[in-house]
Design a protein around this motif. Sequence first.
Motif, PDB file in Angstrom:
ATOM      1  N   ASN A  15     -21.696 -13.606   8.923  1.00 44.94           N
ATOM      2  CA  ASN A  15     -20.979 -14.879   8.946  1.00 44.94           C
ATOM      3  C   ASN A  15     -21.297 -15.663  10.211  1.00 44.94           C
ATOM      4  OD1 ASN A  15     -19.733 -14.567   6.470  1.00 44.94           O
ATOM      5  ND2 ASN A  15     -17.853 -13.703   7.316  1.00 44.94           N
ATOM      6  N   VAL A  16     -21.351 -14.972  11.352  1.00 45.20           N
ATOM      7  CA  VAL A  16     -21.678 -15.641  12.609  1.00 45.20           C
ATOM      8  C   VAL A  16     -23.084 -16.242  12.536  1.00 45.20           C
ATOM      9  CG1 VAL A  16     -22.200 -15.253  15.055  1.00 45.20           C
ATOM     10  CG2 VAL A  16     -20.107 -14.305  14.063  1.00 45.20           C
ATOM     11  N   GLN A  17     -24.031 -15.460  12.029  1.00 45.91           N
ATOM     12  CA  GLN A  17     -25.399 -15.967  11.927  1.00 45.91           C
ATOM     13  C   GLN A  17     -25.470 -17.182  11.009  1.00 45.91           C
ATOM     14  OE1 GLN A  17     -28.155 -14.748  13.692  1.00 45.91           O
ATOM     15  NE2 GLN A  17     -28.969 -16.695  12.952  1.00 45.91           N
ATOM     16  N   ARG A  18     -24.770 -17.129   9.873  1.00 46.83           N
ATOM     17  CA  ARG A  18     -24.774 -18.263   8.949  1.00 46.83           C
ATOM     18  C   ARG A  18     -24.144 -19.498   9.591  1.00 46.83           C
ATOM     19  NH1 ARG A  18     -23.786 -14.293   4.621  1.00 46.83           N
ATOM     20  NH2 ARG A  18     -21.537 -14.519   4.926  1.00 46.83           N
ATOM     21  N   LEU A  19     -23.074 -19.284  10.359  1.00 46.99           N
ATOM     22  CA  LEU A  19     -22.414 -20.407  11.014  1.00 46.99           C
ATOM     23  C   LEU A  19     -23.314 -21.053  12.073  1.00 46.99           C
ATOM     24  CD1 LEU A  19     -18.832 -18.909  11.323  1.00 46.99           C
ATOM     25  CD2 LEU A  19     -19.397 -21.076  10.188  1.00 46.99           C
ATOM     26  N   LEU A  20     -24.019 -20.230  12.835  1.00 48.81           N
ATOM     27  CA  LEU A  20     -24.907 -20.781  13.860  1.00 48.81           C
ATOM     28  C   LEU A  20     -26.072 -21.537  13.229  1.00 48.81           C
ATOM     29  CD1 LEU A  20     -24.980 -17.781  16.366  1.00 48.81           C
ATOM     30  CD2 LEU A  20     -23.722 -19.924  16.589  1.00 48.81           C
ATOM     31  N   ASP A  21     -26.662 -20.962  12.190  1.00 45.82           N
ATOM     32  CA  ASP A  21     -27.753 -21.650  11.496  1.00 45.82           C
ATOM     33  C   ASP A  21     -27.253 -22.966  10.894  1.00 45.82           C
ATOM     34  OD1 ASP A  21     -29.457 -19.570  12.110  1.00 45.82           O
ATOM     35  OD2 ASP A  21     -29.259 -18.585  10.168  1.00 45.82           O
ATOM     36  N   ALA A  22     -26.070 -22.907  10.296  1.00 51.00           N
ATOM     37  CA  ALA A  22     -25.508 -24.108   9.675  1.00 51.00           C
ATOM     38  C   ALA A  22     -25.188 -25.169  10.713  1.00 51.00           C
ATOM     39  CB  ALA A  22     -24.247 -23.742   8.888  1.00 51.00           C
ATOM     40  N   ALA A  23     -24.658 -24.755  11.865  1.00 51.06           N
ATOM     41  CA  ALA A  23     -24.312 -25.721  12.910  1.00 51.06           C
ATOM     42  C   ALA A  23     -25.549 -26.477  13.372  1.00 51.06           C
ATOM     43  CB  ALA A  23     -23.654 -25.002  14.087  1.00 51.06           C
ATOM     44  N   ARG A  24     -26.624 -25.785  13.641  1.00 54.00           N
ATOM     45  CA  ARG A  24     -27.839 -26.447  14.109  1.00 54.00           C
ATOM     46  C   ARG A  24     -28.407 -27.373  13.044  1.00 54.00           C
ATOM     47  NH1 ARG A  24     -31.322 -21.484  16.110  1.00 54.00           N
ATOM     48  NH2 ARG A  24     -32.915 -23.117  16.364  1.00 54.00           N
ATOM     49  N   ALA A  25     -28.351 -26.928  11.782  1.00 53.11           N
ATOM     50  CA  ALA A  25     -28.878 -27.761  10.699  1.00 53.11           C
ATOM     51  C   ALA A  25     -28.010 -29.000  10.477  1.00 53.11           C
ATOM     52  CB  ALA A  25     -28.962 -26.941   9.412  1.00 53.11           C
ATOM     53  N   VAL A  26     -26.698 -28.827  10.468  1.00 56.09           N
ATOM     54  CA  VAL A  26     -25.796 -29.949  10.201  1.00 56.09           C
ATOM     55  C   VAL A  26     -25.823 -30.950  11.342  1.00 56.09           C
ATOM     56  CG1 VAL A  26     -23.361 -30.595   9.913  1.00 56.09           C
ATOM     57  CG2 VAL A  26     -24.311 -28.685   8.606  1.00 56.09           C
ATOM     58  N   PHE A  27     -25.811 -30.473  12.582  1.00 56.77           N
ATOM     59  CA  PHE A  27     -25.899 -31.399  13.710  1.00 56.77           C
ATOM     60  C   PHE A  27     -27.214 -32.180  13.652  1.00 56.77           C
ATOM     61  CE2 PHE A  27     -22.897 -28.483  16.171  1.00 56.77           C
ATOM     62  CZ  PHE A  27     -21.814 -29.334  16.011  1.00 56.77           C
ATOM     63  N   ALA A  28     -28.313 -31.497  13.317  1.00 58.57           N
ATOM     64  CA  ALA A  28     -29.616 -32.172  13.247  1.00 58.57           C
ATOM     65  C   ALA A  28     -29.617 -33.252  12.175  1.00 58.57           C
ATOM     66  CB  ALA A  28     -30.713 -31.151  12.972  1.00 58.57           C
ATOM     67  N   GLU A  29     -28.980 -32.970  11.053  1.00 59.16           N
ATOM     68  CA  GLU A  29     -29.009 -33.903   9.928  1.00 59.16           C
ATOM     69  C   GLU A  29     -27.971 -35.014  10.051  1.00 59.16           C
ATOM     70  OE1 GLU A  29     -28.312 -31.395   6.598  1.00 59.16           O
ATOM     71  OE2 GLU A  29     -30.102 -30.171   6.969  1.00 59.16           O
ATOM     72  N   THR A  30     -26.792 -34.656  10.560  1.00 59.71           N
ATOM     73  CA  THR A  30     -25.646 -35.568  10.502  1.00 59.71           C
ATOM     74  C   THR A  30     -25.317 -36.197  11.845  1.00 59.71           C
ATOM     75  OG1 THR A  30     -24.773 -34.138   8.763  1.00 59.71           O
ATOM     76  CG2 THR A  30     -23.248 -35.746   9.696  1.00 59.71           C
ATOM     77  N   GLY A  31     -25.679 -35.513  12.940  1.00 59.96           N
ATOM     78  CA  GLY A  31     -25.369 -36.012  14.269  1.00 59.96           C
ATOM     79  C   GLY A  31     -24.324 -35.160  14.957  1.00 59.96           C
ATOM     80  N   PRO A  32     -24.121 -35.392  16.247  1.00 57.37           N
ATOM     81  CA  PRO A  32     -23.230 -34.535  17.043  1.00 57.37           C
ATOM     82  C   PRO A  32     -21.760 -34.619  16.643  1.00 57.37           C
ATOM     83  CG  PRO A  32     -23.959 -36.425  18.320  1.00 57.37           C
ATOM     84  CD  PRO A  32     -24.770 -36.423  17.074  1.00 57.37           C
ATOM     85  N   ASP A  33     -21.378 -35.645  15.897  1.00 58.29           N
ATOM     86  CA  ASP A  33     -19.985 -35.784  15.482  1.00 58.29           C
ATOM     87  C   ASP A  33     -19.715 -35.155  14.119  1.00 58.29           C
ATOM     88  OD1 ASP A  33     -19.307 -37.203  17.807  1.00 58.29           O
ATOM     89  OD2 ASP A  33     -20.041 -39.072  16.927  1.00 58.29           O
ATOM     90  N   ALA A  34     -20.645 -34.379  13.613  1.00 59.26           N
ATOM     91  CA  ALA A  34     -20.464 -33.738  12.308  1.00 59.26           C
ATOM     92  C   ALA A  34     -19.193 -32.896  12.311  1.00 59.26           C
ATOM     93  CB  ALA A  34     -21.661 -32.853  11.983  1.00 59.26           C
ATOM     94  N   PRO A  35     -18.373 -32.973  11.263  1.00 63.66           N
ATOM     95  CA  PRO A  35     -17.129 -32.208  11.229  1.00 63.66           C
ATOM     96  C   PRO A  35     -17.381 -30.708  11.067  1.00 63.66           C
ATOM     97  CG  PRO A  35     -17.466 -33.356   9.154  1.00 63.66           C
ATOM     98  CD  PRO A  35     -18.542 -33.834  10.081  1.00 63.66           C
TER      99      PRO A  35
END
Length: 202
Positions: A15-35
């Motif tokens: 779960n931690v690994q998935r969250l970290l991968d998701a955080a980097r991907a979502v921030f890259a796609e959506t920006g630093p204010d991604a919820p």
Amino acid sequence: MPHEERALRADAARNVQRLLDAARAVFAETGPDAPLELIAERAGVGIRTLFRHFPHKEALVRTAMKQAVTERLPPILYRTPDFPPRAAIMVVMEAALAIIDRERNTLAAAANPAALAAEVVAPVLEPLAALTEQAKQDGTMRSDVTGDDVARVLGMLTNFLWVVPEGHEGWRRYLVLVLDAFEPGAATPLPPAAPVVDGDAI
């Protein structure tokens, strides 16, 4: 350790690994204010699971950046003996800047992006100082340049990244220009170096 406990720990690690991968991907796609809810959804977990592992956004951002550095930087540092010292300086600086460029939205999500960027490049400062001395010894680096000079140039280029359009990689031009200033031939004598404040060269 009981089988059930091992299974729970393995599930938590996934779960931690998935969250970290998701955080980097979502921030890259959506920006630093991604919820954070979007990050949890991308990771396939509930928001409570996210907060169980990362009690606040800053913890998630800092851990995600640590992951990026751990993935990308050590292989470069291990390869430095394969290059002449001056070329190795270019390789190491380029690798550090590429991490910051690639993860700029994750960095921007931090409470203090500049401080976190300094932490990202911190592991390369000692190797760069050693490579600087080696390059001076083999005559490919001007003799009045110090490891602190190289670290400060890296800091300046790190700051420059924020004004380069995302994905443009215009910073590579200035990395080459700056490294050309380290050439030993026909160099203008340097004024005295400023002292390092609190041991930090950036």
